[in-house]
Design a protein around this motif. Structure first.
Motif, PDB file in Angstrom:
ATOM      1  N   SER A 160       0.836  -1.201   0.000  1.00 52.57           N
ATOM      2  CA  SER A 160       0.000   0.000   0.000  1.00 52.57           C
ATOM      3  C   SER A 160       0.869   1.249   0.000  1.00 52.57           C
ATOM      4  O   SER A 160       0.570   2.228  -0.664  1.00 52.57           O
ATOM      5  CB  SER A 160      -0.893   0.047   1.243  1.00 52.57           C
ATOM      6  OG  SER A 160      -1.741  -1.057   1.301  1.00 52.57           O
ATOM      7  N   TYR A 161       1.976   1.176   0.757  1.00 51.15           N
ATOM      8  CA  TYR A 161       2.850   2.327   0.889  1.00 51.15           C
ATOM      9  C   TYR A 161       3.450   2.733  -0.448  1.00 51.15           C
ATOM     10  O   TYR A 161       3.559   3.909  -0.772  1.00 51.15           O
ATOM     11  CB  TYR A 161       3.973   2.012   1.889  1.00 51.15           C
ATOM     12  CG  TYR A 161       5.071   3.042   1.910  1.00 51.15           C
ATOM     13  CD1 TYR A 161       4.935   4.214   2.659  1.00 51.15           C
ATOM     14  CD2 TYR A 161       6.226   2.881   1.156  1.00 51.15           C
ATOM     15  CE1 TYR A 161       5.922   5.174   2.654  1.00 51.15           C
ATOM     16  CE2 TYR A 161       7.213   3.841   1.146  1.00 51.15           C
ATOM     17  CZ  TYR A 161       7.063   4.984   1.897  1.00 51.15           C
ATOM     18  OH  TYR A 161       8.030   5.948   1.882  1.00 51.15           O
ATOM     19  N   ILE A 162       3.828   1.741  -1.247  1.00 47.39           N
ATOM     20  CA  ILE A 162       4.580   2.031  -2.463  1.00 47.39           C
ATOM     21  C   ILE A 162       3.668   2.245  -3.663  1.00 47.39           C
ATOM     22  O   ILE A 162       4.105   2.797  -4.677  1.00 47.39           O
ATOM     23  CB  ILE A 162       5.582   0.876  -2.748  1.00 47.39           C
ATOM     24  CG1 ILE A 162       6.791   1.393  -3.541  1.00 47.39           C
ATOM     25  CG2 ILE A 162       4.941  -0.279  -3.468  1.00 47.39           C
ATOM     26  CD1 ILE A 162       7.762   2.181  -2.719  1.00 47.39           C
ATOM     27  N   CYS A 163       2.412   1.840  -3.588  1.00 48.26           N
ATOM     28  CA  CYS A 163       1.537   1.847  -4.777  1.00 48.26           C
ATOM     29  C   CYS A 163       1.351   3.264  -5.332  1.00 48.26           C
ATOM     30  O   CYS A 163       0.827   4.133  -4.656  1.00 48.26           O
ATOM     31  CB  CYS A 163       0.167   1.260  -4.433  1.00 48.26           C
ATOM     32  SG  CYS A 163      -0.968   1.320  -5.834  1.00 48.26           S
ATOM     33  N   GLY A 166      -4.542   1.411   7.619  1.00 45.12           N
ATOM     34  CA  GLY A 166      -3.235   1.936   7.326  1.00 45.12           C
ATOM     35  C   GLY A 166      -2.718   1.431   5.999  1.00 45.12           C
ATOM     36  O   GLY A 166      -3.429   0.729   5.302  1.00 45.12           O
ATOM     37  N   PRO A 167      -1.499   1.688   5.658  1.00 46.06           N
ATOM     38  CA  PRO A 167      -0.572   2.570   6.368  1.00 46.06           C
ATOM     39  C   PRO A 167      -0.987   4.048   6.319  1.00 46.06           C
ATOM     40  O   PRO A 167      -1.675   4.464   5.391  1.00 46.06           O
ATOM     41  CB  PRO A 167       0.748   2.374   5.615  1.00 46.06           C
ATOM     42  CG  PRO A 167       0.527   1.341   4.584  1.00 46.06           C
ATOM     43  CD  PRO A 167      -0.918   1.070   4.495  1.00 46.06           C
ATOM     44  N   THR A 201       1.035   6.536   5.984  1.00 49.09           N
ATOM     45  CA  THR A 201       2.144   7.250   5.375  1.00 49.09           C
ATOM     46  C   THR A 201       2.261   6.659   3.985  1.00 49.09           C
ATOM     47  O   THR A 201       1.808   5.540   3.750  1.00 49.09           O
ATOM     48  CB  THR A 201       3.442   7.052   6.191  1.00 49.09           C
ATOM     49  OG1 THR A 201       4.515   7.692   5.502  1.00 49.09           O
ATOM     50  CG2 THR A 201       3.792   5.583   6.346  1.00 49.09           C
ATOM     51  N   HIS A 202       2.791   7.437   3.060  1.00 49.75           N
ATOM     52  CA  HIS A 202       2.855   6.919   1.696  1.00 49.75           C
ATOM     53  C   HIS A 202       4.068   7.473   0.983  1.00 49.75           C
ATOM     54  O   HIS A 202       4.454   8.608   1.204  1.00 49.75           O
ATOM     55  CB  HIS A 202       1.584   7.285   0.929  1.00 49.75           C
ATOM     56  CG  HIS A 202       1.415   6.490  -0.327  1.00 49.75           C
ATOM     57  ND1 HIS A 202       2.122   6.770  -1.471  1.00 49.75           N
ATOM     58  CD2 HIS A 202       0.654   5.407  -0.616  1.00 49.75           C
ATOM     59  CE1 HIS A 202       1.793   5.890  -2.397  1.00 49.75           C
ATOM     60  NE2 HIS A 202       0.912   5.055  -1.911  1.00 49.75           N
ATOM     61  N   ALA A 203       4.654   6.643   0.139  1.00 45.28           N
ATOM     62  CA  ALA A 203       5.788   7.089  -0.672  1.00 45.28           C
ATOM     63  C   ALA A 203       5.353   8.298  -1.506  1.00 45.28           C
ATOM     64  O   ALA A 203       4.201   8.368  -1.930  1.00 45.28           O
ATOM     65  CB  ALA A 203       6.238   5.955  -1.577  1.00 45.28           C
ATOM     66  N   ASN A 205       5.034   9.177  -4.363  1.00 40.48           N
ATOM     67  CA  ASN A 205       4.961   8.849  -5.789  1.00 40.48           C
ATOM     68  C   ASN A 205       3.516   8.824  -6.249  1.00 40.48           C
ATOM     69  O   ASN A 205       2.599   8.779  -5.441  1.00 40.48           O
ATOM     70  CB  ASN A 205       5.607   7.483  -6.053  1.00 40.48           C
ATOM     71  CG  ASN A 205       4.905   6.374  -5.311  1.00 40.48           C
ATOM     72  OD1 ASN A 205       4.034   6.628  -4.471  1.00 40.48           O
ATOM     73  ND2 ASN A 205       5.242   5.140  -5.598  1.00 40.48           N
TER      74      ASN A 205
END
Lengths: 498, 362
Positions: A417-420, B11-12, B14-16, B18
């Motif tokens: 989820s973080y990288i999507c 969650g998360p 926080t997120h990259a 991008n």
């Protein structure tokens, strides 16, 4: 020390500098403590006090039923003013029975505490296990799994105890501070655990973004040849039990097994300290260190708080929300795997390692777009899964396909989820699917049991019916025999001839 | 105190930093050097075609979104249609007439993308579908390359002349056309001239590398394309697997067969830097949507693209096979995704739990 490669993972912005330098402070005793009966994985504890009872610090408030559970003790002396249903620190906000304790500010220890175990290293391991069970200690890294059960893993003959000081979640620095300030206590606790488990080697794994903790722990470990401090790469989710085990021992836990099956038991550093308190001083788990952080908070802190402290009191202690503005999100735990809090009127429980007040900018929440199959989720998954494919199955309600694709192997770390780039809440799909699959399992088991019961009843009835019929037949035969001899029954004659 | 809104978003938290938009923008930025170079090399007609193609793609995308009731502004802003248009423009002969760009946009955006369900759902690379459809339907304008006529030089058309070339009929094929290096070799070979001789008629390797040669709009400067590709690698938008597999395969096959029969097969190095190899390897074959998601899958896919490109170049009727090869491998992508998966933690490749290790009791 030789380290081993762990696939995948992400490097979120850690933002630990906000609290990394903040020494642990003690919270002044709050006006009220609220202790839910379920603060751990497993069954809720059972009340042993009633409203109006005066208790002292360390007195038992609720005992653990048999099975997976943990007892709850009074964090300070005072009066049980009420026992009522209250929102728990869970996103659902589901109410559960909660003990309301009003501190009397004397903070008097109970006289019923068990004696200190003077020399734990000669004590019977079973005695230590019992003490940990009595103290209500659970995994303080966040999972809140009753620790005593892990002491039972001695039967699997583990050879390594890994102390988890990875603290791979962004923001959180409570374990970091504990290791910096209480290195000796942590190592003592770890050695007690090792003795109880019968293991001869202790590896303390700390991510390299905690140089002060590494230095402190290395210094404290010097005197003990069986203890190694292993600085490990900064790579979320390094703190995941099985991945950490792989990183420091090279042993990969087979799916569906425990790390103990490959000879490794993993405990959090805070847990080690709690074990020491219980064993050396006979004190139960009644407080813990938590990190308060996030840009939505006036100041970040590391605080040792009595269990049951209301979040609202903690926020106040930190100077309230920044500019008096409510943050976008209030989270219990780290930002990767933490849970959103339903309100400020919830207590700190055993598994709470942090409270984060996060702003919109920090969260960077964006509307979800279509999947562009970039494969980022595949390359970051520490479990070697194909998240985009599983999410596709779940979206179309193909839970069986998702299960085949390995959704049960997902540890919900949230890296995908973080990288999507399309901001698809992948891990939410997987949690949903796992929940559904577990419910289905339970239903199936229930149905199987029901089927068994029904079949058993049918068999019993059949047997009874047969027995009855046999008895009746026997009786009839006996009657017939009896009747045939002295006086033949006249009614039988036509039947026989017919 | 404050009430928090309770919803089921987990969650998360926080997120990259991008987004799809950032990715698409990065790819377009990586194309800028090569695009500028070739725009200068082929002059105003190329610029006209570039503008027409991208504008048509955006227009067709907007039209498709609108008819489907999807949000137009937000989706146009993600940059995917613009990138498709850009890549399509780069794969067209630089002096192609305007309607090639417009028709290409319809093939790429309406047929190849939206008929399949829009962004992320298309099986085939939209730009390549358009290129191949145009090549098959209109072989003459699609193979009419011009020799380089750099802007502001003596033979370069002025802006007004360029409008006549792009939008009128001023392009005199017979007087101005030139063949690409791959085209020259194929034609000569069919006339019985061995490769070793026809190589003399192609630009030398150095000119091919820097891009002073006839060819499609954006494919001529191998070095600038490579530069953009390396930047994409550096920005982690793409990984090395597909480009290396494509080019490596071409290089190896070319070298082996050239060694066996230099009269029939051109060299590996020539294969690697001619035609659309660099553009294809770094920018076309790496298209997220239509390539496999796992690392091993990407290697297999890249090798496949290289292999089919070489086969088509050597044995089929077309001098360049990159577009066909990409489409062929696009079709195989779902199968590759199925067959080549990462190994799950705690499991063997076949999916069974790892065996428990034999431990000696301590």
């Amino acid at each position: 020390m030789k380290l081993f490669h762990v696939e995948g993972g992400v490097h979120p912005e850690y933002r630990k500098e906000r609290t990394q330098e903040h020494a642990i402070v003690s919270l002044p005793m709050p006006r009220i403590l609220c202790l839910p009966l379920k603060q751990h994985a497993g069954a809720p504890a059972e009340l042993v006090v009633s409203s109006g009872k005066r208790v002292k610090k360390g007195d038992l408030l609720a005992k653990a039923p048999s099975g997976v559970s943990a007892p709850i003790h009074a964090p300070t002396s005072g009066t049980v003013v009420d026992i009522r249903e209250m929102a728990s620190p869970h996103p659902s906000g589901i109410a559960q029975p909660t003990i309301m304790l009003r501190p009397d500010r004397k903070d008097e220890w109970s006289s019923d505490l068990p004696p200190a175990i003077e020399d734990p290293f000669t004590a019977d391991p079973a005695v230590i296990g019992e003490r940990v069970e009595w103290a209500g200690i659970v995994g303080l890294g966040g999972a809140a799994f009753p620790s005593a059960i892990k002491f039972g893993l001695r039967s699997k003959k583990p050879d390594i105890l890994v102390l988890n000081g990875a603290e791979c979640e962004p923001y959180l620095t409570c374990d970091d501070r504990i290791m910096q300030e209480r290195a000796g206590e942590v190592i003592d606790g770890a050695r007690i655990m090792a003795h109880a488990l019968g293991v001869s080697r202790i590896i303390i794994a700390i991510e390299t973004n905690k140089p002060a903790a590494i230095a402190a722990m290395t210094g404290a470990a010097m005197a003990h040849s069986e203890v190694t401090v292993a600085p490990i790469p900064v790579q979320y989710p390094m703190g995941s039990e099985k991945h950490l085990t792989k990183a420091v021992t090279g042993r990969e836990t087979p799916a569906g097994k425990l790390t103990a099956d490959v000879g490794v038991v993993v405990h959090n550093v805070g847990t080690a300290r709690a074990v020491r308190e219980a064993v050396r001083f006979g004190r139960p788990l009644i407080s813990r260190v938590i990190t308060l952080s996030g840009a939505g908070l006036t100041r970040g802190m590391n605080i040792e708080v009595p269990l049951g402290t209301m979040v609202v009191d903690l926020i106040e202690f930190c100077g309230g929300f920044k500019d008096g503005k409510a943050p976008h999100r209030l989270v219990s735990g780290g930002p990767m795997m933490g849970q959103p809090l339903p309100s400020l009127e919830v207590p700190v429980v055993k598994g709470t390692c942090g409270i984060l007040a996060l702003t919109k900018e920090e969260i960077n929440e964006q509307p979800t777009g279509p999947c562009i199959r970039c494969g980022s989720c595949v390359s970051v998954c520490p479990c070697g899964l194909v998240p985009l494919e599983m999410a596709g199955f779940i979206r179309h309600d193909k839970l069986e396909e998702a299960e085949k694709a390995g959704v049960r192997d997902c540890v919900s770390c949230g890296s995908c989820s973080y990288i999507c780039p399309s901001h698809i809440p992948l891990v939410q799909y997987f949690n949903y699917a796992k929940g559904r699959l577990n419910t289905d399992d339970r239903d199936r088991r229930k149905q199987d049991r029901l089927k068994l019961l029904v079949e058993a009843r049918m068999a019993r009835m059949e047997k009874q019916r047969k027995a009855k019929a046999e008895a009746a037949a026997a009786a009839a035969a006996a009657k017939k025999a009896a009747a045939a001899k002295p006086t033949p029954a006249p009614t039988e004659e036509p039947k026989a001839s017919a | 105190m404050t009430e928090f809104r309770h919803d089921d978003r987990s969650g998360p938290f926080t997120h990259a930093p991008n987004s799809v938009r950032t990715t698409m923008t990065t790819v377009m930025l990586a194309l800028v050097p090569a695009t500028l170079f070739d725009a200068a090399l082929f002059g105003w007609p190329a610029v006209n075609l570039f503008v027409v193609t991208i504008a048509s793609c955006l227009a067709v995308e907007a039209g498709c979104l609108k008819t489907q009731g999807k949000p137009v502004r937000a989706t146009l802003g993600d940059g995917s249609a613009m990138l498709t248009g850009w890549l399509l423009a780069l794969s067209l002969p630089p002096w192609a007439p305007w309607w090639i760009g417009v028709l290409g946009a319809v093939f790429a955006i309406a047929l190849a993308k939206h008929l399949f369900g829009g962004l992320g759902q298309n099986v085939f690379n939209p730009a390549m579908v358009a290129r191949v459809a145009l090549l098959v339907s209109f072989p003459l304008p699609m193979t009419s390359f011009v020799p380089p006529r750099p802007l502001f030089t003596e033979h370069a058309p002025g802006f007004l002349d360029s409008l006549a070339i792009t939008f009128g009929h001023a392009f005199q094929l017979d007087t101005m056309s030139a063949a690409s290096a791959l085209g020259t070799i194929k034609t000569e070979l069919s006339r019985g001239v061995p490769v070793s001789q026809s190589m003399g008629q192609t630009p030398d390797l150095w000119h091919m590398l820097i891009g002073i040669r006839p060819g499609s709009f954006g494919e001529t400067s191998a070095i600038l394309i490579l530069l953009g590709g390396l930047w994409l690698l550096h920005k982690k938008v793409i990984t090395w697997r597909i480009p290396v597999a494509v080019m490596g395969t071409l290089l190896v096959l070319g070298t082996i067969f050239h060694g066996i029969n230099p009269e029939r097969f051109s060299s590996g190095l020539f294969q690697a830097i001619s035609g659309a190899t660099f553009l294809g390897a770094f920018f076309i074959a790496t298209d997220y949507v239509t390539s496999p998601v796992s690392r091993s899958g990407q290697l297999v896919y890249g090798v496949g693209v290289g292999f089919f490109t070489w086969i088509i170049r050597m044995f089929a009727g077309y001098p360049e096979g990159m577009a066909f090869a990409v489409l062929l491998m696009n079709a195989l992508t779902p199968l590759i995704d199925r067959a080549f998966r990462p190994r799950t933690f705690g499991r063997t490749r076949s999916g069974a739990p790892l065996p428990l290790p034999q431990r000696k009791s301590p």
